[in-house]
Design a protein around this motif. Sequence first.
Motif, mmCIF file in Angstrom:
data_model
loop_
_atom_site.group_PDB
_atom_site.id
_atom_site.type_symbol
_atom_site.label_atom_id
_atom_site.label_comp_id
_atom_site.label_asym_id
_atom_site.label_seq_id
_atom_site.Cartn_x
_atom_site.Cartn_y
_atom_site.Cartn_z
ATOM 1 N N UNK A 17 45.500 -5.099 61.248
ATOM 2 C CA UNK A 17 46.396 -6.253 61.097
ATOM 3 C C UNK A 17 47.616 -6.152 62.002
ATOM 4 N N UNK A 18 47.696 -5.093 62.789
ATOM 5 C CA UNK A 18 48.852 -4.880 63.659
ATOM 6 C C UNK A 18 50.147 -4.925 62.845
ATOM 7 N N UNK A 19 50.187 -4.097 61.802
ATOM 8 C CA UNK A 19 51.316 -4.132 60.864
ATOM 9 C C UNK A 19 52.519 -3.368 61.382
ATOM 10 N N UNK A 20 53.682 -3.891 61.053
ATOM 11 C CA UNK A 20 54.925 -3.142 61.201
ATOM 12 C C UNK A 20 55.126 -2.387 59.898
ATOM 13 N N UNK A 21 55.631 -1.148 59.953
ATOM 14 C CA UNK A 21 55.920 -0.408 58.731
ATOM 15 C C UNK A 21 57.394 -0.588 58.380
ATOM 16 N N UNK A 22 57.658 -1.003 57.154
ATOM 17 C CA UNK A 22 59.037 -1.247 56.732
ATOM 18 C C UNK A 22 59.854 0.041 56.812
ATOM 19 N N UNK A 23 61.163 -0.110 57.056
ATOM 20 C CA UNK A 23 62.008 1.083 57.078
ATOM 21 C C UNK A 23 62.244 1.566 55.649
#
Length: 243
Positions: A17-23
């Motif tokens: 899904x080409x996810x960004x990982x939350x900080x």
Amino acid sequence: MCGRYTVTTQQDLIAEMDLVRADDASCAGALAVAPGLPAGLTSWWAPRWNVAPTQPAPVVRTRAGRATLGLLRWGLVPHWADDLAIGVRHINARAETAAGKPAFRDSLRRRRCLVAADGFYEWRRDGKRRVPHWFGPGGGGPVTFAAIWDRWRRRDAPAGAPWVESFAILTTAAAPLVAPLHDRMPVVVAAADRARWLAADDLPAEAVADLLAPGAAVVAGWIDREVEPWVNDARRERGDRAG
DNA sequence: CCAGACGTTGTT
DNA sequence: GTCTGG
DNA sequence: CCAGACGTTGTT
DNA sequence: GTCTGG
């Protein structure tokens, strides 16, 4: 229903899904309230073999226009709730009726999310024994459950206190594979439908109704596998009791 | 108007 | 039996 | 979902 | 917050 599941393939989902990982700061709310992460986990996005209600778990949402993996508590606590404990009664939401329920309606319209998973557990009763079975794709790999979320803070919380974000998994009629054990199961969202479910719009219920209908096709190729009874203990993450 | 609920599951 | 904690 | 508790008083 | 029941 869905009261326990696995999520061990989140790295594959991140790629798919080409996810960004939350900080980490955005996960603070879910971690600030007991029970936090199961003991032994080295990071909040580490593999999990026994996710249980009230635990924090990885969930995909649209944040700032990007599909983002974050950490939310399982058991939706409506923003108006007096107490965090309300969440234990909201681990699931019936897809057929959620649009009309005060606790779920607004979240369904405006705060849809996807639970990162690779399958779920159901229990078979054998006399007094409860025997866990795992349901998931025979070939493995990530799956996503339709879910909704909200954020909550105690009324007397100090101004800077973090919000507790929490989620409920939508349920639908069980597919034939699951039906022998139970009449409900989580709504599984196919990869091709994920973007539509996550759209940040204020959607009328009809716009996503087709995604919530019982969909046997979505679980084609899934298997039913009896698993070891250590799963019954929500405090265990693995059979070796390592964490 | 105010007071009180707001949910799902399984089991009987 | 029913509620709470994980 | 399953497992486990299920209580009050007074004192620190 | 919002809906239902009285």
